[in-house]
Design a protein around this motif. Sequence first.
Motif, mmCIF file in Angstrom:
data_model
loop_
_atom_site.group_PDB
_atom_site.id
_atom_site.type_symbol
_atom_site.label_atom_id
_atom_site.label_comp_id
_atom_site.label_asym_id
_atom_site.label_seq_id
_atom_site.Cartn_x
_atom_site.Cartn_y
_atom_site.Cartn_z
ATOM 1 N N PHE A 1 -0.033 11.644 10.710
ATOM 2 C CA PHE A 1 -0.986 10.790 9.999
ATOM 3 C C PHE A 1 -1.212 11.264 8.565
ATOM 4 N N TYR A 2 -0.209 11.978 7.997
ATOM 5 C CA TYR A 2 -0.235 12.375 6.591
ATOM 6 C C TYR A 2 -1.542 13.085 6.221
ATOM 7 N N SER A 3 -1.901 14.071 6.980
ATOM 8 C CA SER A 3 -3.113 14.869 6.775
ATOM 9 C C SER A 3 -4.375 14.014 6.752
ATOM 10 N N PHE A 4 -4.306 12.884 7.401
ATOM 11 C CA PHE A 4 -5.434 11.952 7.553
ATOM 12 C C PHE A 4 -5.942 11.437 6.209
ATOM 13 N N GLU A 5 -5.074 11.415 5.200
ATOM 14 C CA GLU A 5 -5.438 10.845 3.903
ATOM 15 C C GLU A 5 -5.197 9.336 3.980
ATOM 16 N N PRO A 6 -6.256 8.524 3.915
ATOM 17 C CA PRO A 6 -6.125 7.082 4.162
ATOM 18 C C PRO A 6 -5.172 6.365 3.209
ATOM 19 N N ASP A 7 -5.222 6.686 1.923
ATOM 20 C CA ASP A 7 -4.370 5.976 0.974
ATOM 21 C C ASP A 7 -2.893 6.250 1.214
ATOM 22 N N PHE A 8 -2.566 7.508 1.439
ATOM 23 C CA PHE A 8 -1.174 7.878 1.663
ATOM 24 C C PHE A 8 -0.657 7.260 2.953
ATOM 25 N N PHE A 9 -1.475 7.328 3.998
ATOM 26 C CA PHE A 9 -1.085 6.749 5.284
ATOM 27 C C PHE A 9 -0.878 5.247 5.154
ATOM 28 N N GLN A 10 -1.796 4.555 4.500
ATOM 29 C CA GLN A 10 -1.682 3.103 4.339
ATOM 30 C C GLN A 10 -0.456 2.744 3.515
ATOM 31 N N GLN A 11 -0.195 3.481 2.453
ATOM 32 C CA GLN A 11 0.964 3.202 1.613
ATOM 33 C C GLN A 11 2.259 3.335 2.410
ATOM 34 N N ASN A 12 2.378 4.386 3.203
ATOM 35 C CA ASN A 12 3.591 4.577 3.997
ATOM 36 C C ASN A 12 3.705 3.561 5.116
ATOM 37 N N LEU A 13 2.582 3.212 5.723
ATOM 38 C CA LEU A 13 2.609 2.198 6.765
ATOM 39 C C LEU A 13 3.050 0.848 6.192
ATOM 40 N N LEU A 14 2.544 0.494 5.011
ATOM 41 C CA LEU A 14 2.957 -0.757 4.368
ATOM 42 C C LEU A 14 4.443 -0.744 4.029
ATOM 43 N N ARG A 15 4.956 0.395 3.604
ATOM 44 C CA ARG A 15 6.386 0.498 3.297
ATOM 45 C C ARG A 15 7.228 0.283 4.550
ATOM 46 N N ILE A 16 6.806 0.886 5.659
ATOM 47 C CA ILE A 16 7.539 0.733 6.922
ATOM 48 C C ILE A 16 7.507 -0.718 7.379
ATOM 49 N N VAL A 17 6.336 -1.341 7.314
ATOM 50 C CA VAL A 17 6.206 -2.746 7.726
ATOM 51 C C VAL A 17 7.061 -3.633 6.825
ATOM 52 N N ASP A 18 7.060 -3.369 5.521
ATOM 53 C CA ASP A 18 7.857 -4.154 4.579
ATOM 54 C C ASP A 18 9.347 -4.035 4.903
ATOM 55 N N ASP A 19 9.804 -2.833 5.245
ATOM 56 C CA ASP A 19 11.211 -2.646 5.622
ATOM 57 C C ASP A 19 11.566 -3.453 6.863
ATOM 58 N N VAL A 20 10.695 -3.424 7.855
ATOM 59 C CA VAL A 20 10.960 -4.152 9.097
ATOM 60 C C VAL A 20 10.971 -5.659 8.846
ATOM 61 N N VAL A 21 10.021 -6.138 8.046
ATOM 62 C CA VAL A 21 9.973 -7.570 7.731
ATOM 63 C C VAL A 21 11.238 -7.987 6.983
ATOM 64 N N SER A 22 11.733 -7.143 6.080
ATOM 65 C CA SER A 22 12.973 -7.452 5.360
ATOM 66 C C SER A 22 14.156 -7.573 6.308
ATOM 67 N N VAL A 23 14.234 -6.687 7.291
ATOM 68 C CA VAL A 23 15.318 -6.756 8.272
ATOM 69 C C VAL A 23 15.217 -8.045 9.084
ATOM 70 N N ILE A 24 14.019 -8.402 9.495
ATOM 71 C CA ILE A 24 13.828 -9.632 10.274
ATOM 72 C C ILE A 24 14.201 -10.851 9.437
ATOM 73 N N LYS A 25 13.765 -10.888 8.182
ATOM 74 C CA LYS A 25 14.107 -12.005 7.302
ATOM 75 C C LYS A 25 15.617 -12.119 7.128
ATOM 76 N N GLY A 26 16.281 -10.998 6.932
ATOM 77 C CA GLY A 26 17.740 -11.007 6.790
ATOM 78 C C GLY A 26 18.420 -11.546 8.029
ATOM 79 N N SER A 27 17.910 -11.169 9.199
ATOM 80 C CA SER A 27 18.484 -11.668 10.453
ATOM 81 C C SER A 27 18.279 -13.164 10.594
#
Length: 89
Positions: free
Chosen positions: A32-58
């Motif tokens: 959980f990235y040392s429980f730092e909310p901004d860092f955790f949210q930023q990385n979570l958004l990046r992961i979600v964005d990557d997954v959405v891009s893969v789904i869109k491509g499919s």
Amino acid sequence: MYGRTLEASEKATKPERADALRLFAANLQKAFYSFEPDFFQQNLLRIVDDVVSVIKGSIELWPTLVEICYFQKNRNGLPQTRVDNQRRT
């Protein structure tokens, strides 16, 4: 959970159990990235964005695949393969 894990590690009677609980707490902190909310949210958004891009491509690829199969079926027919799966008992 992180706090409860650290408390439990302090109260553990066996050193192995205390070490395991401290290791679990450290893994939670890393995950959980040392429980730092901004860092955790930023990385979570990046992961979600990557997954959405893969789904869109499919989704964009499917019409092309369907078209290829449709024209191939009309020309020669699609190959058919019988799969002989053995059941596990």
